[in-house]
Scaffold this motif. Sequence first.
Motif, PDB file in Angstrom:
ATOM      1  N   ALA A 173      -0.738   4.478  -0.872  1.00 48.27           N
ATOM      2  CA  ALA A 173      -1.646   5.590  -1.177  1.00 48.27           C
ATOM      3  C   ALA A 173      -2.473   5.982   0.033  1.00 48.27           C
ATOM      4  O   ALA A 173      -2.388   5.351   1.092  1.00 48.27           O
ATOM      5  CB  ALA A 173      -2.565   5.185  -2.325  1.00 48.27           C
ATOM      6  N   ALA A 229      -3.207   9.326   9.236  1.00 49.65           N
ATOM      7  CA  ALA A 229      -2.161   8.457   9.770  1.00 49.65           C
ATOM      8  C   ALA A 229      -2.228   8.473  11.297  1.00 49.65           C
ATOM      9  O   ALA A 229      -2.775   9.402  11.893  1.00 49.65           O
ATOM     10  CB  ALA A 229      -0.805   8.969   9.303  1.00 49.65           C
ATOM     11  N   HIS A 246       0.859  -1.192   0.000  1.00 49.18           N
ATOM     12  CA  HIS A 246       0.000   0.000   0.000  1.00 49.18           C
ATOM     13  C   HIS A 246       0.890   1.235   0.000  1.00 49.18           C
ATOM     14  O   HIS A 246       1.788   1.348   0.818  1.00 49.18           O
ATOM     15  CB  HIS A 246      -0.885   0.001   1.247  1.00 49.18           C
ATOM     16  N   GLY A 284     -12.539  15.870   6.041  1.00 49.73           N
ATOM     17  CA  GLY A 284     -12.445  15.265   4.709  1.00 49.73           C
ATOM     18  C   GLY A 284     -13.108  16.084   3.617  1.00 49.73           C
ATOM     19  O   GLY A 284     -12.838  15.859   2.438  1.00 49.73           O
ATOM     20  N   ARG A 336     -15.147  22.341  10.074  1.00 51.17           N
ATOM     21  CA  ARG A 336     -15.738  21.779   8.849  1.00 51.17           C
ATOM     22  C   ARG A 336     -15.756  20.269   8.980  1.00 51.17           C
ATOM     23  O   ARG A 336     -14.990  19.675   9.748  1.00 51.17           O
ATOM     24  CB  ARG A 336     -14.972  22.223   7.615  1.00 51.17           C
ATOM     25  N   LEU A 356      -5.849   6.169   2.210  1.00 55.36           N
ATOM     26  CA  LEU A 356      -6.896   5.155   2.410  1.00 55.36           C
ATOM     27  C   LEU A 356      -8.267   5.643   1.974  1.00 55.36           C
ATOM     28  O   LEU A 356      -9.201   4.851   1.845  1.00 55.36           O
ATOM     29  CB  LEU A 356      -6.964   4.757   3.890  1.00 55.36           C
ATOM     30  N   ASP A 391      -9.431  10.328   6.185  1.00 51.70           N
ATOM     31  CA  ASP A 391      -8.400   9.336   6.494  1.00 51.70           C
ATOM     32  C   ASP A 391      -7.232  10.040   7.149  1.00 51.70           C
ATOM     33  O   ASP A 391      -6.971  11.208   6.903  1.00 51.70           O
ATOM     34  CB  ASP A 391      -7.959   8.560   5.247  1.00 51.70           C
ATOM     35  N   GLY A 413     -12.516  18.974   2.781  1.00 56.42           N
ATOM     36  CA  GLY A 413     -11.508  19.788   2.088  1.00 56.42           C
ATOM     37  C   GLY A 413     -11.193  19.209   0.721  1.00 56.42           C
ATOM     38  O   GLY A 413     -10.887  19.940  -0.221  1.00 56.42           O
ATOM     39  N   ARG A 414     -11.298  17.891   0.598  1.00 54.92           N
ATOM     40  CA  ARG A 414     -10.956  17.237  -0.680  1.00 54.92           C
ATOM     41  C   ARG A 414     -11.901  17.669  -1.803  1.00 54.92           C
ATOM     42  O   ARG A 414     -11.506  17.656  -2.982  1.00 54.92           O
ATOM     43  CB  ARG A 414     -10.971  15.706  -0.526  1.00 54.92           C
TER      44      ARG A 414
HETATM   45  P1  NDP Z   1      -4.004  14.946   7.432  1.00 48.57           P
HETATM   46  O1  NDP Z   1      -3.653  15.283   8.841  1.00 48.57           O
HETATM   47  O2  NDP Z   1      -3.487  15.807   6.352  1.00 48.57           O
HETATM   48  O3  NDP Z   1      -5.572  14.895   7.259  1.00 48.57           O
HETATM   49  C1  NDP Z   1      -6.332  13.974   8.000  1.00 48.57           C
HETATM   50  C2  NDP Z   1      -7.803  14.082   7.625  1.00 48.57           C
HETATM   51  O4  NDP Z   1      -8.364  15.252   8.212  1.00 48.57           O
HETATM   52  C3  NDP Z   1      -8.045  14.189   6.134  1.00 48.57           C
HETATM   53  O5  NDP Z   1      -9.187  13.429   5.805  1.00 48.57           O
HETATM   54  C4  NDP Z   1      -8.286  15.690   5.923  1.00 48.57           C
HETATM   55  O6  NDP Z   1      -9.118  15.851   4.793  1.00 48.57           O
HETATM   56  C5  NDP Z   1      -8.960  16.094   7.212  1.00 48.57           C
HETATM   57  N1  NDP Z   1      -8.669  17.456   7.645  1.00 48.57           N
HETATM   58  C6  NDP Z   1      -7.514  18.142   7.537  1.00 48.57           C
HETATM   59  N2  NDP Z   1      -7.639  19.355   8.099  1.00 48.57           N
HETATM   60  C7  NDP Z   1      -8.893  19.430   8.583  1.00 48.57           C
HETATM   61  C8  NDP Z   1      -9.628  20.443   9.282  1.00 48.57           C
HETATM   62  N3  NDP Z   1      -9.091  21.625   9.557  1.00 48.57           N
HETATM   63  N4  NDP Z   1     -10.899  20.185   9.631  1.00 48.57           N
HETATM   64  C9  NDP Z   1     -11.471  19.004   9.338  1.00 48.57           C
HETATM   65  N5  NDP Z   1     -10.821  18.002   8.668  1.00 48.57           N
HETATM   66  C10 NDP Z   1      -9.557  18.223   8.305  1.00 48.57           C
HETATM   67  O7  NDP Z   1      -3.614  13.414   7.108  1.00 48.57           O
HETATM   68  P2  NDP Z   1      -2.347  12.576   7.575  1.00 48.57           P
HETATM   69  O8  NDP Z   1      -1.139  13.428   7.432  1.00 48.57           O
HETATM   70  O9  NDP Z   1      -2.616  11.948   8.876  1.00 48.57           O
HETATM   71  O10 NDP Z   1      -2.331  11.429   6.455  1.00 48.57           O
HETATM   72  C11 NDP Z   1      -2.060  11.794   5.108  1.00 48.57           C
HETATM   73  C12 NDP Z   1      -2.434  10.701   4.166  1.00 48.57           C
HETATM   74  O11 NDP Z   1      -1.467   9.659   4.191  1.00 48.57           O
HETATM   75  C13 NDP Z   1      -3.776  10.016   4.388  1.00 48.57           C
HETATM   76  O12 NDP Z   1      -4.446  10.011   3.140  1.00 48.57           O
HETATM   77  C14 NDP Z   1      -3.413   8.586   4.786  1.00 48.57           C
HETATM   78  O13 NDP Z   1      -4.368   7.634   4.361  1.00 48.57           O
HETATM   79  C15 NDP Z   1      -2.107   8.411   4.046  1.00 48.57           C
HETATM   80  N6  NDP Z   1      -1.240   7.380   4.616  1.00 48.57           N
HETATM   81  C16 NDP Z   1      -0.995   6.236   3.888  1.00 48.57           C
HETATM   82  C17 NDP Z   1      -0.175   5.262   4.394  1.00 48.57           C
HETATM   83  C18 NDP Z   1       0.042   3.988   3.664  1.00 48.57           C
HETATM   84  O14 NDP Z   1       0.644   3.101   4.218  1.00 48.57           O
HETATM   85  N7  NDP Z   1      -0.399   3.839   2.449  1.00 48.57           N
HETATM   86  C19 NDP Z   1       0.506   5.411   5.679  1.00 48.57           C
HETATM   87  C20 NDP Z   1       0.151   6.627   6.373  1.00 48.57           C
HETATM   88  C21 NDP Z   1      -0.667   7.584   5.836  1.00 48.57           C
HETATM   89  P3  NDP Z   1      -9.379  17.231   4.014  1.00 48.57           P
HETATM   90  O15 NDP Z   1      -8.232  18.146   4.277  1.00 48.57           O
HETATM   91  O16 NDP Z   1      -9.518  16.834   2.594  1.00 48.57           O
HETATM   92  O17 NDP Z   1     -10.657  17.752   4.610  1.00 48.57           O
END
Ligand code: NDP
Length: 337
Positions: free
Chosen positions: A123, A181, A121, A307, A304, A125, A179, A309-310
Motif C-alpha cells: 500500500a 516512491a 507491504h 500531499g 501546493r 506509506l 509519500d 491533493g489527497r
Molecule cells: P506520486 O509521484 O504520485 O506522488 C508523490 C507525492 O507528491 C504524493 O504525496 C502526492 O500527493 C504529492 N504530489 C503529487 N503531485 C504534486 C504536486 N503537483 N505538488 C505537490 N505535491 C504533489 O507518488 P509515487 O508515484 O512516487 O508513489 C505512489 C504511491 O506508491 C505512494 O503512495 C507510495 O507510498 C506507494 N508505493 C508503495 C510501495 C510499497 O512497497 N508498498 C512501493 C512504491 C510506492 P497528492 O497528489 O495527494 O498531493
Amino acid sequence: MSDETQTLTLDEVRALAAGIFTQAGMSADETTTMAEIVAMSERDGPRSHGLRMLPFYAESFVSGYANATAVPKMTRLAPGALKGDGDNGYFQIAAKAARDELIAMTRENGIAAFTCANCHHLAGLRFDTEPLAEAGLVAIGVVNSLSMVVPHGGERPAFGTNPMSFACPRDGQAPIVWDQAASAIALMDVRMAAAEGHELPIAAGLGPDGKPTTDPSAILETRSLLPFGAHKGSAIAMMVEILGAALAGATLAVDNAEREAHGGLNVKGGATLIAIDPTRFGNDAFADYVQRICAEIDGNGDARVPGDGRLGKRAQAEANGVQASTALITQIEGLLG
Ligand code: NDP
C-alpha cells in the motif's frame, strides 16, 4: 482490461476488500484494518494501491507467501527502539499493534523508532505516517521493496521502488502527509499504463536494449525502473534500503528468491517508522514555523503543499464515491466465489 467503470461507495469498497481478507482467514479486527487501507487508497489515492491490489493480496495468501493470521511480536530494545517481527503478515497490522507504544515512547524520549522485519507491504506509506501526525508527532516512514530500481548510471536493479513518507501536524488543519516512491514512476502506475495501453509521460525505465524508454510493456519486461531525479533519487533509494532493511534486519531488495518461488508481486522486506515529538525540542513556535513554511508554498504560483491533493480527493470520494473498473470488480467478485 476494458475501461468501463462504475461508481462504488467507500463502504462498497470496504466490503469487497473485507471479503478477500476474511476469505483468507484473517480475524475481524485485522480485516477491518486492511480493508480500511484499501478504501483509503481509493479515497485519497494512490488508487493504483487500492482495489487493484486485491488480486495480489489474495494471491499472496493462497500461495502461502504471506500469513493471513499473523501475530506480530514487539520487543523494546532501548528507550527509543521498538523492534517488530511481522510474523510474515502485512506491515499495517504490525504497525497498528505497535502504534500506542511507539507514540508513548516518542512522547517520553522526544524521538523513537519502530522497525519491522518479516512483513509484507502493498500500500501507500501515507497511511502508516498519517496516524502519527494525527497524534501530534512528526513521522518519517520507509519500506524497502522488490529489487527493480537501477542505481544512477547502473545496468541492473539494486533497490526496490523504496518509498518514503513524511507527515507533520498542522494547527487547525489535516496534517501534512506526503509519500513517494524512489522510482521515477511507481511500478503499479507502469502496470496501469501497460493495462490501459498508453505510453508513460517520461522515460521511467530501461527497455530490453538497455536504453531508457516510455513504453510500459518494455519496462515490465526488464523490470528495471529508473530512480527519480537521477543520482539524487538513487541516493534516497539507498537510504531507504538501509533504514528499511538493514536497520530492521529484514530482506534486502535484491534477495527475492522466496518471492519468485511464490510468484508474488508484494514486498516482503522491512519497514521503519521514525517518530519525533516536536514539543520536546525546545521550540514553542514549531507550529507557527510549519504554518509559515506552508504559507510560502500555497499561493506561490501553481505550487501546493505536497500531499494536500489527497484532501480534495478525500472530500470528493466521501461525497460521491469512487470510480472503479468494472472488469476489476468482476475479477475480485470471481475471487470471492
Ligand atoms: P506520486 O509521484 O504520485 O506522488 C508523490 C507525492 O507528491 C504524493 O504525496 C502526492 O500527493 C504529492 N504530489 C503529487 N503531485 C504534486 C504536486 N503537483 N505538488 C505537490 N505535491 C504533489 O507518488 P509515487 O508515484 O512516487 O508513489 C505512489 C504511491 O506508491 C505512494 O503512495 C507510495 O507510498 C506507494 N508505493 C508503495 C510501495 C510499497 O512497497 N508498498 C512501493 C512504491 C510506492 P497528492 O497528489 O495527494 O498531493
